[in-house]
Motif scaffolding. Structure first.
Motif, PDB file in Angstrom:
ATOM      1  N   GLY A 107       6.261  39.463  45.430  1.00  0.00           N
ATOM      2  CA  GLY A 107       4.775  39.873  45.480  1.00  0.00           C
ATOM      3  C   GLY A 107       3.913  39.079  46.410  1.00  0.00           C
ATOM      4  O   GLY A 107       3.121  39.419  47.033  1.00  0.00           O
ATOM      5  N   THR A 108       4.356  37.632  46.583  1.00  0.00           N
ATOM      6  CA  THR A 108       3.609  36.959  47.217  1.00  0.00           C
ATOM      7  C   THR A 108       4.480  36.391  48.653  1.00  0.00           C
ATOM      8  O   THR A 108       3.692  35.851  49.437  1.00  0.00           O
ATOM      9  CB  THR A 108       2.980  35.521  46.575  1.00  0.00           C
ATOM     10  OG1 THR A 108       4.332  34.803  45.854  1.00  0.00           O
ATOM     11  CG2 THR A 108       2.402  35.994  45.366  1.00  0.00           C
ATOM     12  N   SER A 128       2.654  37.809  36.918  1.00  0.00           N
ATOM     13  CA  SER A 128       1.757  39.217  36.755  1.00  0.00           C
ATOM     14  C   SER A 128       3.027  40.311  37.266  1.00  0.00           C
ATOM     15  O   SER A 128       3.856  40.035  38.093  1.00  0.00           O
ATOM     16  CB  SER A 128       0.571  39.086  37.421  1.00  0.00           C
ATOM     17  OG  SER A 128       0.728  39.260  38.895  1.00  0.00           O
ATOM     18  N   GLU A 129       2.524  41.459  36.992  1.00  0.00           N
ATOM     19  CA  GLU A 129       3.209  42.686  37.375  1.00  0.00           C
ATOM     20  C   GLU A 129       3.204  42.776  39.002  1.00  0.00           C
ATOM     21  O   GLU A 129       4.423  43.048  39.361  1.00  0.00           O
ATOM     22  CB  GLU A 129       2.835  44.075  36.657  1.00  0.00           C
ATOM     23  CG  GLU A 129       3.150  44.072  35.263  1.00  0.00           C
ATOM     24  CD  GLU A 129       3.041  45.242  34.580  1.00  0.00           C
ATOM     25  OE1 GLU A 129       2.334  46.224  35.536  1.00  0.00           O
ATOM     26  OE2 GLU A 129       3.123  45.540  33.483  1.00  0.00           O
ATOM     27  N   ARG A 130       2.186  42.545  39.395  1.00  0.00           N
ATOM     28  CA  ARG A 130       2.018  42.534  40.879  1.00  0.00           C
ATOM     29  C   ARG A 130       2.972  41.509  41.521  1.00  0.00           C
ATOM     30  O   ARG A 130       3.582  41.792  42.702  1.00  0.00           O
ATOM     31  CB  ARG A 130       0.669  42.449  41.412  1.00  0.00           C
ATOM     32  CG  ARG A 130       0.603  42.721  42.957  1.00  0.00           C
ATOM     33  CD  ARG A 130      -1.018  43.103  43.376  1.00  0.00           C
ATOM     34  NE  ARG A 130      -1.563  41.485  43.423  1.00  0.00           N
ATOM     35  CZ  ARG A 130      -2.977  41.621  43.964  1.00  0.00           C
ATOM     36  NH1 ARG A 130      -3.555  42.530  44.505  1.00  0.00           N
ATOM     37  NH2 ARG A 130      -3.427  40.224  43.988  1.00  0.00           N
ATOM     38  N   GLU A 131       3.013  40.340  41.054  1.00  0.00           N
ATOM     39  CA  GLU A 131       3.896  39.248  41.696  1.00  0.00           C
ATOM     40  C   GLU A 131       5.425  39.787  41.491  1.00  0.00           C
ATOM     41  O   GLU A 131       6.195  39.456  42.305  1.00  0.00           O
ATOM     42  CB  GLU A 131       3.597  37.969  41.016  1.00  0.00           C
ATOM     43  CG  GLU A 131       2.285  37.458  41.365  1.00  0.00           C
ATOM     44  CD  GLU A 131       1.655  36.265  40.390  1.00  0.00           C
ATOM     45  OE1 GLU A 131       0.805  35.676  40.793  1.00  0.00           O
ATOM     46  OE2 GLU A 131       2.311  36.456  39.198  1.00  0.00           O
ATOM     47  N   MET A 133       6.084  42.854  41.989  1.00  0.00           N
ATOM     48  CA  MET A 133       6.123  44.207  42.479  1.00  0.00           C
ATOM     49  C   MET A 133       6.808  45.434  41.732  1.00  0.00           C
ATOM     50  O   MET A 133       7.163  46.239  42.125  1.00  0.00           O
ATOM     51  CB  MET A 133       6.788  43.938  43.736  1.00  0.00           C
ATOM     52  CG  MET A 133       6.515  43.010  44.961  1.00  0.00           C
ATOM     53  SD  MET A 133       7.395  42.986  46.423  1.00  0.00           S
ATOM     54  CE  MET A 133       6.919  44.831  47.044  1.00  0.00           C
ATOM     55  N   SER A 135       4.211  46.784  39.719  1.00  0.00           N
ATOM     56  CA  SER A 135       2.729  47.530  39.523  1.00  0.00           C
ATOM     57  C   SER A 135       1.934  46.742  40.585  1.00  0.00           C
ATOM     58  O   SER A 135       2.070  45.600  40.832  1.00  0.00           O
ATOM     59  CB  SER A 135       2.421  47.950  38.212  1.00  0.00           C
ATOM     60  OG  SER A 135       1.760  47.088  37.649  1.00  0.00           O
ATOM     61  N   ASP A 136       0.600  47.147  40.572  1.00  0.00           N
ATOM     62  CA  ASP A 136      -0.338  46.482  41.174  1.00  0.00           C
ATOM     63  C   ASP A 136      -1.399  45.841  40.186  1.00  0.00           C
ATOM     64  O   ASP A 136      -2.443  45.402  40.487  1.00  0.00           O
ATOM     65  CB  ASP A 136      -1.385  47.640  41.876  1.00  0.00           C
ATOM     66  CG  ASP A 136      -0.797  48.294  42.951  1.00  0.00           C
ATOM     67  OD1 ASP A 136       0.148  47.641  43.710  1.00  0.00           O
ATOM     68  OD2 ASP A 136      -1.004  49.381  43.366  1.00  0.00           O
ATOM     69  N   HIS A 138      -2.902  42.796  38.462  1.00  0.00           N
ATOM     70  CA  HIS A 138      -2.803  41.358  38.576  1.00  0.00           C
ATOM     71  C   HIS A 138      -3.842  40.672  37.654  1.00  0.00           C
ATOM     72  O   HIS A 138      -4.509  39.482  38.154  1.00  0.00           O
ATOM     73  CB  HIS A 138      -2.765  41.001  39.897  1.00  0.00           C
ATOM     74  CG  HIS A 138      -4.054  41.589  40.655  1.00  0.00           C
ATOM     75  ND1 HIS A 138      -4.064  42.926  41.068  1.00  0.00           N
ATOM     76  CD2 HIS A 138      -5.168  40.952  41.071  1.00  0.00           C
ATOM     77  CE1 HIS A 138      -5.499  43.037  41.667  1.00  0.00           C
ATOM     78  NE2 HIS A 138      -6.015  41.711  41.714  1.00  0.00           N
TER      79      HIS A 138
END
Length: 809
Positions: A107-108, A128-131, A133, A135-136, A138
């Motif tokens: 994600g990063t 987090s979930e965004r990290e 990928m 979900s969005d 964070h």
């Protein structure tokens, strides 16, 4: 075409690994374009426990977490690491997802390294979930239940360990646009067993209040031979189940609602596009008919389309409700308030769907499949399977099906000869095994006849049967074998005279420093007209572009276009050639082969010695003569002035064997023609008419022996006073014919013309000097013999040109 590994295993019982499956798919002709394997991206992320989350001593929004991690998995020893975390929900005792040092965070895009944040060491990350990928979200790190097994890979716990495979589908394999079709190929290859597909028997509770009618011209003309549907009352159109949403997201589709997601599921699972209408928004029966022209419909993509005459529509009493086989209408689309639906399953003509989709510029999954050809025999089965899933997920009560038309007749059979596999492909496979392979693909074999299944519209002949067997057996198993000789001994030449000459022309021009071009045989109308073409019988009925509308009458237009493109990009000195066909008409025999070249700019690069000069007609004349010599043209020829309009009238010529037998054209391209090509001149060009060369009188398997004399040659110089219009070639040819046995060569070495020449020689006169080389063969020439040949040279030139020796004038 995308699908997940678990989705494939719903239709294929197999123990094959991901690598084995992807390798087999490519070998079967279903080329794997990409594999997204979560293990490679997320395999290092494991479930961990926060032993303690204390405030950071030097930052109000950061927390200092002691994390109990299992970098080697649940069976390994736990390790305590310190992590600086900025998530507001980080707290003592929680379980989350931990990434150790060295992990790449998708994600990063960062590779984790040991660090110091505000004076405190941090070794790893709580994610987090965004990290990850997935979900969005964070706002905080992932929180897991208290019973989440510590040390377990997060992708295994969350069910994310499902690789996504993307394959390229060739237009002739519409059956592979469904997961089941792919599984069928793999099962036939031997990578597993195709799971049975049970078709449910749906008991209708009432007659559908919505009927269907196909216009006779579509039903009998093939546009829509079959349309079926049924009404389902009392459905609940909420979100689809998690498993269905996850499967659609994995292949890049956005979940919308249960009803829409179910139709998308069948599109990709079984290559059966469907559509659901909100039955309460449909007025009367559904009519499938050709558009009259001018109807407008607001489609599900929120765009309004205007229909042309003949394009297929599905309409109710109020007007169009769907663009048949391509996209539904927004007015009758399903929403969260939908309670009664009409489920459609139909078969559409591929050509009609392709033409309509192309004209309306609509790209949809339904169009993509219908224009390639779905299984017509699966139309009603697909309706029943989709009905069953809707009842299981959304509830409701189904009606009896309503059907108009019938499954189109797809029955066909071809003779199957197992021996043709060795003849066409070179593989040896037992006849029984070959029949088993075809049977595994769904073919029906009776005697020596093989009938392809309804989902294989691409099988159209005996060779296709052989190809299927070879594809399943794997073409990678082919062994290279030398071809047998047709006859013993040294093979005879197989190239035709034209092919030999084409090769000779290419080699000669390449040796002269030209670069070869390969261009289309089609050019635009203006360029064709400029070179004597552009007639209606040379115009293409279906040109691929407006710049390729006519067959080329000459190779020079293509070379001039190539030169203009290079000149526009700063390449000013060019030498280009091409060998290929040109066309004088549209009938057989109105085609010949040319070798053409163009020179642009200067003949040599700049240097301190002043050798750089602009190209001129003598350059292309010499090159054309070199090509003629290289392909065996006669050494003696004439230069005439009867020229086509694309050459400069005073700076060009035609090399001929006689007035009616041209061999080549050369000279400066007319400035008017160059302006049409946006080309800065001057430009020199030539065309060698390869097919017009006479055949050699004697065919020799080898070259003639080289004739070399040991005797010293004798050179004699002659200067003739001539009329200024006399061409040098006439003088050379006349001198060479004075004694063909002794005269080996004649060359021009000086010309005296202009005002000074006229002052000395008379008005309209010039002087031309030549050197004649005499080569004795048997004995050294005496002075008397040399004088005799010299007198013959003077007499020959005088008779041919009217000139006289300069000293005698």
């Amino acid at each position: 075409m995308k699908f997940t590994l678990s989705w494939l295993r719903d239709h294929l019982e197999t123990d094959a690994t991901l690598d084995q499956i992807t390798e087999a798919l490519t070998d079967l002709g279903l080329e794997v374009e990409s594999v997204s394997d979560p293990v490679r991206a997320l395999g290092a992320f494991r479930i961990a426990r926060v032993i303690e989350a204390a405030p950071h001593p030097d930052a109000d929004r950061l927390r200092l977490c002691r994390v109990e991690a299992w970098p080697e998995g649940p069976d390994g020893a736990p390790q305590e690491v310190q992590v600086v975390c900025g998530a507001p929900n980080a707290r003592t005792g929680m379980r989350g997802v931990f990434a150790p040092v060295g992990t790449h965070v998708p994600g990063t895009g960062v590779d984790l390294k040991p660090g110091v944040i505000r004076g405190q060491e941090s070794n790893g990350m709580l994610c987090s979930e965004r990290e990850l990928m997935i979900s969005d979200a964070h706002d905080g790190i992932i929180e897991l239940p208290e019973d989440a097994p510590l040390g377990m890979r997060f992708i295994d716990y969350a069910g994310l360990n499902d690789p996504v495979i993307e394959i390229a589908i060739t237009p002739n394999r519409p059956d592979a646009l469904g997961v089941r079709g792919i599984a069928r190929d793999l099962a036939a290859r031997g990578l597993g067993v195709l799971t049975p597909l049970e078709i449910p028997q749906i008991a209708g509770a009432f007659d559908s209040p919505i009927g269907v009618r196909i216009a006779p011209e579509l039903r009998e003309g093939g546009g829509c031979p079959l349309f079926a549907g049924r009404m389902i009352r009392g459905v609940r159109n909420g979100p689809a189940p998690a498993w269905l949403q996850k499967r659609l997201r994995a292949i890049g589709l956005r979940p919308i609602s249960a009803l829409v997601d179910i139709t998308n599921f069948f599109t990709f699972a079984l290559n059966r596009p469907l559509h659901v209408f909100d039955a309460d928004k449909v007025s009367g029966d559904l009519r499938i008919h050709p558009a009259a022209g001018g109807e407008e419909i607001l489609a599900l993509d929120d765009k309004t389309y205007r229909m042309a005459e003949g394009q297929m529509l599905i309409s109710d009493d109020h007007g169009p409700e769907s663009i048949a086989g391509i996209m539904g209408g927004a007015d009758s689309g399903c929403t969260g308030d939908t309670v009664n639906v009409f489920l459609e399953s139909a078969y559409w003509d591929p050509l009609t769907i392709a033409a309509t989709g192309r004209a309306l510029k609509i790209s949809s999954d339904a169009r993509y499949r219908f224009e390639r050809g779905v299984d017509p025999a699966f139309t009603l089965d697909g309706l029943d399977l989709a009905t069953q899933m809707i009842l299981e997920i959304c509830g409701g009560t189904p009606s009896h099906p309503v059907v108009d038309g019938a499954v189109p007749d797809h029955a066909r059979s071809y003779r199957f000869d197992p021996g043709r596999l060795a003849a066409l492909v070179g593989m040896e496979i037992d006849a029984v095994r070959q029949r088993e392979m075809l049977g595994a693909l769904g073919f029906t074999l009776v005697g020596d006849q093989a009938s392809p299944p309804s989902w294989r519209p691409d099988i159209r002949g005996e060779a296709d049967l052989v190809e299927e067997v070879a594809r399943l057996a794997s073409l990678s198993q082919l062994e290279g074998k030398p071809l047998p000789r047709a006859r013993p001994g040294v093979p005879r030449p197989i190239l035709t005279a034209r092919q030999v000459r084409e090769t000779g022309a290419r080699r000669t021009l390449a040796g002269l420093g030209y670069n070869e071009c390969v261009s289309y045989s089609f050019i635009d109308a203006a360029s064709a007209a400029a070179f004597g073409g552009g007639q209606d019988d040379l115009r293409l009925e279906n040109p691929i572009s407006s710049e390729m509308t006519h067959m080329r009458p000459d190779l020079l237009p293509g070379l001039l276009q190539a030169a203009a493109r290079n000149q526009a990009r700063g390449t000013l000195d060019l030498a280009l050639f091409e060998v290929g066909p040109v066309f004088s008409g549209g009938e057989p025999g109105e085609q010949e082969t040319q070798a053409a070249g163009v020179l642009v700019g200067a003949r040599a690069p700049r240097d301190p010695f002043g050798s750089r000069r602009a190209v001129d007609l003598y350059d292309v004349k010499a090159d054309a003569e070199a090509v003629l010599a290289g392909i065996g043209a006669p050494a003696k020829f004439q230069i005439l002035r009867t020229l086509p309009a694309w050459f400069h009238p005073g700076r060009a010529g035609v090399i001929c064997l006689g007035p009616k037998r041209p061999l080549a054209l050369f000279g400066e391209i007319h400035p008017r023609v160059l302006r049409g090509f946006d080309l800065k001149g001057p430009v020199m060009g030539f065309s060698v008419l390869i097919d017009r060369l006479p055949e050699p009188k004697q065919r020799r398997a080898t070259r003639q022996p080289l004739q070399i004399s040991s005797l010293q040659p004798v050179d004699r110089d002659f200067a003739f006073v001539l009329d200024e219009k006399v061409e040098a070639l006439n003088v050379v040819n006349a001198a060479a014919g004075a004694d063909k046995a002794l005269i080996a060569d004649v060359q021009v070495f000086d010309e005296f013309s202009g005002a000074k020449a006229e002052a000395q020689l008379g008005a309209g006169r010039k002087s031309l000097a030549i050197t004649v080389r005499l080569q004795p063969r048997e004995a050294t020439l005496t002075e008397e013999e040399i004088e005799a040949v010299s007198r013959k040279v003077v007499e020959k030139v005088a008779r041919a040109t009217g000139g006289s020796l300069r000293g005698e004038a």
